[in-house]
Design a protein around this motif. Sequence first.
Motif, PDB file in Angstrom:
ATOM      1  N   GLY A  69       4.591   2.477  14.325  1.00 27.34           N
ATOM      2  CA  GLY A  69       4.245   1.144  14.823  1.00 27.34           C
ATOM      3  C   GLY A  69       5.418   0.194  14.881  1.00 27.34           C
ATOM      4  O   GLY A  69       5.252  -1.015  14.749  1.00 27.34           O
ATOM      5  N   VAL A  70       6.632   0.736  15.107  1.00 33.28           N
ATOM      6  CA  VAL A  70       7.842  -0.088  15.118  1.00 33.28           C
ATOM      7  C   VAL A  70       8.010  -0.733  16.500  1.00 33.28           C
ATOM      8  O   VAL A  70       8.033  -0.041  17.519  1.00 33.28           O
ATOM      9  CB  VAL A  70       9.090   0.751  14.757  1.00 33.28           C
ATOM     10  N   LEU A  71       8.131  -2.045  16.523  1.00 39.13           N
ATOM     11  CA  LEU A  71       8.257  -2.793  17.762  1.00 39.13           C
ATOM     12  C   LEU A  71       9.705  -3.091  18.129  1.00 39.13           C
ATOM     13  O   LEU A  71      10.045  -3.202  19.314  1.00 39.13           O
ATOM     14  CB  LEU A  71       7.481  -4.114  17.652  1.00 39.13           C
ATOM     15  N   GLU A  95       8.353  -7.939   4.661  1.00 43.79           N
ATOM     16  CA  GLU A  95       8.265  -9.385   4.868  1.00 43.79           C
ATOM     17  C   GLU A  95       7.099  -9.630   5.820  1.00 43.79           C
ATOM     18  O   GLU A  95       7.170  -9.229   6.990  1.00 43.79           O
ATOM     19  CB  GLU A  95       9.560  -9.923   5.487  1.00 43.79           C
ATOM     20  N   PRO A  96       6.022 -10.263   5.346  1.00 43.34           N
ATOM     21  CA  PRO A  96       4.873 -10.507   6.223  1.00 43.34           C
ATOM     22  C   PRO A  96       5.258 -11.367   7.428  1.00 43.34           C
ATOM     23  O   PRO A  96       6.100 -12.257   7.320  1.00 43.34           O
ATOM     24  CB  PRO A  96       3.888 -11.262   5.324  1.00 43.34           C
ATOM     25  N   GLY A 102       1.079  -7.418  10.540  1.00 46.78           N
ATOM     26  CA  GLY A 102       2.447  -7.226  11.021  1.00 46.78           C
ATOM     27  C   GLY A 102       3.489  -7.925  10.167  1.00 46.78           C
ATOM     28  O   GLY A 102       3.177  -8.749   9.308  1.00 46.78           O
ATOM     29  N   GLY A 103       4.744  -7.569  10.430  1.00 47.63           N
ATOM     30  CA  GLY A 103       5.862  -8.158   9.713  1.00 47.63           C
ATOM     31  C   GLY A 103       7.106  -7.341   9.923  1.00 47.63           C
ATOM     32  O   GLY A 103       7.250  -6.658  10.939  1.00 47.63           O
ATOM     33  N   CYS A 104       8.020  -7.381   8.949  1.00 48.71           N
ATOM     34  CA  CYS A 104       9.268  -6.622   9.017  1.00 48.71           C
ATOM     35  C   CYS A 104       9.435  -5.775   7.761  1.00 48.71           C
ATOM     36  O   CYS A 104       9.203  -6.260   6.655  1.00 48.71           O
ATOM     37  CB  CYS A 104      10.472  -7.553   9.136  1.00 48.71           C
ATOM     38  N   ILE A 105       9.842  -4.537   7.959  1.00 49.25           N
ATOM     39  CA  ILE A 105      10.251  -3.686   6.845  1.00 49.25           C
ATOM     40  C   ILE A 105      11.764  -3.746   6.816  1.00 49.25           C
ATOM     41  O   ILE A 105      12.423  -3.490   7.827  1.00 49.25           O
ATOM     42  CB  ILE A 105       9.730  -2.246   6.998  1.00 49.25           C
ATOM     43  N   CYS A 121       2.226  -2.972  11.399  1.00 50.27           N
ATOM     44  CA  CYS A 121       1.651  -2.908  10.065  1.00 50.27           C
ATOM     45  C   CYS A 121       2.527  -1.960   9.249  1.00 50.27           C
ATOM     46  O   CYS A 121       3.390  -1.279   9.798  1.00 50.27           O
ATOM     47  CB  CYS A 121       0.206  -2.398  10.095  1.00 50.27           C
ATOM     48  N   VAL A 122       2.305  -1.906   7.945  1.00 48.10           N
ATOM     49  CA  VAL A 122       3.047  -0.958   7.105  1.00 48.10           C
ATOM     50  C   VAL A 122       2.442   0.427   7.331  1.00 48.10           C
ATOM     51  O   VAL A 122       1.253   0.641   7.092  1.00 48.10           O
ATOM     52  CB  VAL A 122       2.978  -1.340   5.608  1.00 48.10           C
ATOM     53  N   ASP A 123       3.277   1.324   7.844  1.00 46.60           N
ATOM     54  CA  ASP A 123       2.886   2.713   8.099  1.00 46.60           C
ATOM     55  C   ASP A 123       4.125   3.555   7.852  1.00 46.60           C
ATOM     56  O   ASP A 123       4.928   3.771   8.754  1.00 46.60           O
ATOM     57  CB  ASP A 123       2.383   2.871   9.531  1.00 46.60           C
TER      58      ASP A 123
END
Length: 143
Positions: A69-71, A95-96, A102-105, A121-123
């Motif tokens: 799910g990386v944008l 980071e939400p 969604g957010g940033c890993i 999302c975190v996946d």
Amino acid sequence: MAASKAPPLRLLAQDAEDLAIISAAVQDAVVKLGDISYEPKARRLTLAFNRYRWEAGGERVRSGLQLGGVLNVKSRKLKRGVKDAVVEILAVTFEPGDEAPGGCIVFSFAGDADLKAEVECVDAVLADVSEPWPTPRTPAHEV
């Protein structure tokens, strides 16, 4: 030194708490920049690295971490053109964003570098993919 009998890790993260467990497992892993792959059409980011097995001590193992799910992916202070450059992972955090889930890993590396993956999302999936081998060096950090 014989390899330990600790089983290979297979971890799945679906929220920030799960990701913190993966972060602890990959702390001090070393990754070649050429072993970081972002596939925009598949919306996937993959890192392959040599992970220090804190749970077994005294050994490393080849592992992979894949995000779904990386944008978008952005890096700071990473020499992307130098495929053989090696960096050390210090932490992986979430980071939400403005709209849950969604957010940033964020992958934080030694030398104040980072890689940010904007995600739906975190996946995340972490898997050891080789037999462990002994290493004489235990990672250490200045306090």
